[in-house]
Design a protein around this motif. Structure first.
Motif, PDB file in Angstrom:
ATOM      1  N   UNK A 242     -30.941 -62.497 -24.446  1.00 15.86           N
ATOM      2  CA  UNK A 242     -30.392 -61.220 -23.829  1.00 15.86           C
ATOM      3  C   UNK A 242     -29.623 -61.872 -22.388  1.00 15.86           C
ATOM      4  N   UNK A 243     -28.545 -62.381 -22.454  1.00 17.32           N
ATOM      5  CA  UNK A 243     -27.889 -63.106 -21.342  1.00 17.32           C
ATOM      6  C   UNK A 243     -27.357 -61.768 -20.570  1.00 17.32           C
ATOM      7  N   UNK A 244     -27.907 -61.404 -19.471  1.00 14.22           N
ATOM      8  CA  UNK A 244     -27.110 -60.405 -18.674  1.00 14.22           C
ATOM      9  C   UNK A 244     -25.928 -60.686 -18.314  1.00 14.22           C
ATOM     10  N   UNK A 245     -25.644 -61.820 -17.870  1.00 13.21           N
ATOM     11  CA  UNK A 245     -24.601 -62.332 -17.361  1.00 13.21           C
ATOM     12  C   UNK A 245     -23.292 -62.271 -18.348  1.00 13.21           C
ATOM     13  N   UNK A 246     -23.747 -62.756 -19.606  1.00 12.14           N
ATOM     14  CA  UNK A 246     -22.473 -62.378 -20.485  1.00 12.14           C
ATOM     15  C   UNK A 246     -22.348 -61.068 -20.818  1.00 12.14           C
ATOM     16  N   UNK A 247     -23.378 -60.351 -21.134  1.00 13.14           N
ATOM     17  CA  UNK A 247     -23.078 -58.705 -21.414  1.00 13.14           C
ATOM     18  C   UNK A 247     -22.407 -57.860 -20.187  1.00 13.14           C
ATOM     19  N   UNK A 248     -22.671 -58.548 -18.845  1.00  9.41           N
ATOM     20  CA  UNK A 248     -22.160 -58.039 -17.883  1.00  9.41           C
ATOM     21  C   UNK A 248     -20.428 -58.387 -17.728  1.00  9.41           C
ATOM     22  N   UNK A 249     -20.303 -59.673 -17.966  1.00 12.57           N
ATOM     23  CA  UNK A 249     -18.721 -59.914 -18.209  1.00 12.57           C
ATOM     24  C   UNK A 249     -17.968 -59.283 -19.524  1.00 12.57           C
ATOM     25  N   UNK A 250     -18.860 -59.220 -20.455  1.00  9.36           N
ATOM     26  CA  UNK A 250     -18.129 -58.249 -21.556  1.00  9.36           C
ATOM     27  C   UNK A 250     -17.873 -56.985 -21.304  1.00  9.36           C
ATOM     28  N   UNK A 251     -18.863 -56.040 -20.619  1.00 10.95           N
ATOM     29  CA  UNK A 251     -18.622 -54.709 -20.058  1.00 10.95           C
ATOM     30  C   UNK A 251     -17.579 -54.644 -19.045  1.00 10.95           C
ATOM     31  N   UNK A 252     -17.571 -55.640 -18.083  1.00  9.40           N
ATOM     32  CA  UNK A 252     -16.393 -55.718 -17.130  1.00  9.40           C
ATOM     33  C   UNK A 252     -15.088 -55.584 -17.848  1.00  9.40           C
ATOM     34  N   UNK A 253     -14.824 -56.694 -19.186  1.00 11.40           N
ATOM     35  CA  UNK A 253     -13.303 -56.879 -19.569  1.00 11.40           C
ATOM     36  C   UNK A 253     -13.174 -55.404 -20.246  1.00 11.40           C
ATOM     37  N   UNK A 254     -14.302 -54.621 -20.813  1.00 12.13           N
ATOM     38  CA  UNK A 254     -13.932 -53.470 -21.398  1.00 12.13           C
ATOM     39  C   UNK A 254     -13.615 -52.310 -20.617  1.00 12.13           C
ATOM     40  N   UNK A 255     -14.210 -52.443 -19.071  1.00 14.92           N
ATOM     41  CA  UNK A 255     -13.788 -51.477 -18.303  1.00 14.92           C
ATOM     42  C   UNK A 255     -12.481 -51.840 -17.613  1.00 14.92           C
TER      43      UNK A 255
END
Length: 137
Positions: free
Chosen positions: A9-22
């Protein structure tokens, strides 16, 4: 290009994905107005006994979780928490609330509060039916 399977559960990857969607959403809907919204109840000793948590975003209240301690179920505390959370969501400009729940959890509870089932995912041998509910204000 290299495609890999992430095993943690790599939070850095998830945060980057969410930033892209935002970023994509902002281009279509304007700046995001996301804020957490939680309402909780504690007993006399300070023990957490119930709570609802989610986010308000644009004009939606997205409910992530509602939990009531087993000994408190049926006491009306879940309804009180939801009413308080929905009042705050409305104050933030929300025009609707959304939630999903499994068949054995709380679809009837939400329906009593005015939510309507707008979709389902059929159950399987390992997972019960899932309900998607919406309440318009």
């Amino acid at each position: 290009m290299q495609i890999t399977l992430a095993h943690d559960d790599n939070s850095e990857i998830v945060d980057t994905l969410i930033a892209g969607v935002r970023e994509f959403n902002t281009a279509h809907m304007g700046p995001e107005t996301s804020q957490p919204l939680s309402v909780v109840a504690h007993d006399a000793s300070g023990q957490l006994i119930a709570g609802v948590a989610g986010r308000t975003i644009y004009d939606n209240f997205l409910i992530n979780v509602l939990w009531v301690d087993e000994q408190q179920r049926g006491s009306g505390i879940g309804k009180q928490l939801m009413q308080c959370a929905e009042t705050e969501a409305k104050n933030r400009g929300c025009t609707m609330a959304q939630v999903d729940t499994l068949s054995f959890q709380a679809p009837q509870f939400y329906q009593k509060l005015g939510f309507e089932i707008i979709g389902t995912v059929p159950g399987t041998d390992k997972s019960p039916e899932r309900y998607f509910l919406l309440k318009k204000y």
